[in-house]
Design a protein around this motif. Structure first.
Motif, PDB file in Angstrom:
ATOM      1  N   LYS A 277       0.830  -1.213   0.000  1.00 12.51           N
ATOM      2  CA  LYS A 277       0.000   0.000   0.000  1.00 12.51           C
ATOM      3  C   LYS A 277       0.857   1.252   0.000  1.00 12.51           C
ATOM      4  CE  LYS A 277      -3.956   2.049   2.425  1.00 12.51           C
ATOM      5  NZ  LYS A 277      -4.883   1.916   3.581  1.00 12.51           N
ATOM      6  N   ALA A 278       2.025   1.176   0.653  1.00 11.01           N
ATOM      7  CA  ALA A 278       2.925   2.328   0.722  1.00 11.01           C
ATOM      8  C   ALA A 278       3.801   2.452  -0.516  1.00 11.01           C
ATOM      9  CB  ALA A 278       3.793   2.229   1.973  1.00 11.01           C
ATOM     10  N   GLY A 279       3.652   1.521  -1.450  1.00 11.01           N
ATOM     11  CA  GLY A 279       4.454   1.562  -2.667  1.00 11.01           C
ATOM     12  C   GLY A 279       5.844   0.975  -2.511  1.00 11.01           C
ATOM     13  N   LYS A 280       6.104   0.321  -1.393  1.00  9.90           N
ATOM     14  CA  LYS A 280       7.405  -0.300  -1.158  1.00  9.90           C
ATOM     15  C   LYS A 280       7.341  -1.764  -1.581  1.00  9.90           C
ATOM     16  CE  LYS A 280       8.567   2.771   2.707  1.00  9.90           C
ATOM     17  NZ  LYS A 280       9.779   3.357   2.118  1.00  9.90           N
ATOM     18  N   LEU A 281       7.274  -1.987  -2.886  1.00 10.95           N
ATOM     19  CA  LEU A 281       7.059  -3.327  -3.401  1.00 10.95           C
ATOM     20  C   LEU A 281       8.222  -4.255  -3.088  1.00 10.95           C
ATOM     21  CD1 LEU A 281       5.334  -2.643  -6.840  1.00 10.95           C
ATOM     22  CD2 LEU A 281       4.302  -3.065  -4.614  1.00 10.95           C
ATOM     23  N   ASP A 282       9.451  -3.705  -2.996  1.00  6.96           N
ATOM     24  CA  ASP A 282      10.589  -4.561  -2.672  1.00  6.96           C
ATOM     25  C   ASP A 282      10.463  -5.128  -1.264  1.00  6.96           C
ATOM     26  OD1 ASP A 282      10.817  -1.963  -1.709  1.00  6.96           O
ATOM     27  OD2 ASP A 282      13.011  -2.018  -1.667  1.00  6.96           O
TER      28      ASP A 282
END
Length: 527
Positions: A277-282
């Motif tokens: 959700k925070a865009g921290k896909l890694d």
């Protein structure tokens, strides 16, 4: 977390009743009286030994059976108590202390349906009505039936704020129902209590969160940890509350540290959700990789990780992950469907069809793979094959809205031009109508109905396109078609306003239709 009560304080009034009943008995058993006295003194293990011996020597005594069951409940062994309470009631159907104790034991075992039946019986008697309402309120709250819970708690009167878990349940239902004023007043009273256990503090944190008071909820977790550092669920709740409070970086850092010390599937799952959700896909991908390592038999982890890889536009890695899962679970219906979806995203239509067909062979009574296969055929212009599959599918699964939608779409696509094959047009309209009846909130079906009606019934077309836009404000194609109809019908102001919202170049580059989506299939429940 599941709501459980220590049965002790609710059984004490019942035990007082038992003593009175025993005293009225013409020949009270000395050993039974001694067992009751041991229970009053808190010497439960000794009481169980005495009551067990007495039950073997003199079976078929409802008072003894009920007291024996109560002793097991006081040792947090409600499962052992159930048959004793049931036998007491078989011998004496009107023995309300046993009925109350049975209902409470069922409550603690989360056998809510049978507990509800017994508490509803207890509602008929003035002496047990308040307690019955209290427990019915807690069950309703646990099942998110907050209106019913609030009504039951109101009928329970002062009991609703006397016992900590009931007090907390009442707050949660009030806040979820939008009564922040009453919920806030009860929170104030809860904060003043000195009788909360570590588990109560943890539940209180959840109640505060339901009321939108996440930072105060975090304070409750600190108090819970002070009382019991080893309390299960503390770390998970802290991560969840930090995220809800908007402290995302803290939530991620704490979850990473917690799972580094002690890998935990629930926390890793939550970490993956928060990070995505925070865009921290890694970070999310790393969490899901660890999940697969500690829980290799869970289909969900392979599917979730493959979807994240797809978001990175790395379909190759997504396929490797699904194949890893299939090597461990070669007969997984869900993984085969997801493999087909991943292959379809890579434009490998023939291989995708093989995966979908294999999944259908494994689980022929489930519609997801069939829908995916039909979408694959539609996207690769195998409309005839899709029609055959979907004609069979809507017959086999008449309540599946998405299959009806796909069938309508394929029928529309099967027409060579707008005026050809009137029968196919009528059938397509009928299928979209069925899809809407089964799922009135499915925007795409309204959109296609609107398109089909555009030339022959503008009023119906406008109605359906308006519904499509209302249900999905991001539906650019529907907005564009609706704007054109507004302008054509003389409603220039509404048409111009909608056109302003539409990127005309983008809309023109589309085929002005919503194609069937594999994403819809991914989001549907599978076995």
């Amino acid at each position: 977390m599941p709501l459980k009560l220590t049965i002790l304080q609710f059984l004490v009034p019942g035990l007082v009743t038992l003593v009175a009943l025993a005293a009225e008995s013409p020949t009270p058993s000395p050993r039974l009286s001694y067992g009751m006295e041991l229970l009053r003194q808190g010497r439960v293990d000794e009481a169980i030994e005495v009551l067990d011996a007495e039950n073997k020597a003199h079976p078929n005594n409802p008072i003894l059976l009920n007291t024996f069951g109560a002793a097991f409940c006081l040792k947090n062994r409600p499962g052992d108590a159930l048959p004793l309470f049931q036998e007491a009631l078989r011998l004496n159907q009107g023995f309300r202390p046993a009925l109350k104790n049975l209902a409470i034991a069922e409550f603690n075992l989360e056998r809510y349906d049978s507990a509800i039946s017994h508490f509803e019986t207890l509602l008929r008697f003035p002496e047990t009505r308040a307690e019955a309402n209290l427990f019915l309120g807690m069950i309703a709250s646990a099942r998110l039936r907050d209106g019913d819970a609030i009504r039951y708690f109101g009928e329970a009167g002062e009991l609703s704020s006397r016992e900590p878990r009931a007090h907390i349940s009442f707050i949660r239902s009030l806040c979820r129902a939008g009564d922040a004023a009453r919920g806030g007043a009860m929170i104030g009273a809860l904060q003043k209590r000195a009788d909360l256990s570590a588990g109560d503090e943890l539940d209180a944190a959840a109640a505060f969160s339901d009321c939108g008071r996440n930072n105060e909820a975090l304070d409750e977790l600190v108090r819970a940890e002070t009382l019991n550092r080893a309390l299960p669920g503390l770390a998970y709740e802290r991560v969840d509350l930090l995220a809800k409070a908007g402290r995302t970086e803290e939530a991620i850092r704490f979850a990473q540290e917690a799972t580094l010390r002690s890998p935990d599937g629930q926390i890793l799952t939550l970490l993956a959700q928060i990070a995505e959700k925070a865009g921290k896909l890694d970070v999310a991908i790393d969490a899901l990789r660890k999940l697969i390592q500690i829980e290799p038999a869970s289909e969900d982890h392979y599917i979730d990780l493959s979807l994240l890889c797809t978001k990175f536009r790395n379909n190759g890695l997504a396929l490797e992950i699904i194949d890893l899962g299939l090597r461990r679970m070669p007969h997984s219906y869900r993984l085969l469907v997801q493999r087909g979806i991943t292959l379809e995203h890579s434009d490998k239509h023939a291989e995708a069809r093989e995966s979908f067909s294999e999944a259908i062979a494994l689980t022929p009574d489930h519609p997801v793979a069939l829908a995916a296969l039909a979408v694959s055929d539609i996207m690769s212009d195998r409309i005839s094959d899709a029609l055959i599959e979907l004609r069979s599918g809507v017959g086999q699964f008449p309540k599946d809205f998405y299959l009806h939608y796909l069938y309508g779409y394929a029928l529309d696509r099967s027409r060579s031009d707008a005026g050809a094959n009137r029968r196919a047009l009528q059938m397509a309209v009928a299928q979209f109508d069925v899809a809407i009846t089964l799922n009135p909130r499915f925007s795409a079906a309204y959109y296609h109905l609107g398109k089909l009606y555009a030339e022959t019934n503008p009023k119906a077309a406008i109605h359906n396109l308006e519904m499509a836009v209302k249900l999905d404000p991001s539906a650019v194609g529907a907005k564009y078609q609706l704007a054109r109809l507004y302008l054509k019908s003389g409603n220039s102001q509404a048409g111009a306003k909608l056109m302003d919202e539409v990127d005309k170049a983008k809309a023109a580059s589309l085929e002005l239709e919503q194609k069937p989506s594999l994403v819809v299939i991914e989001g549907r429940s599978t076995p």
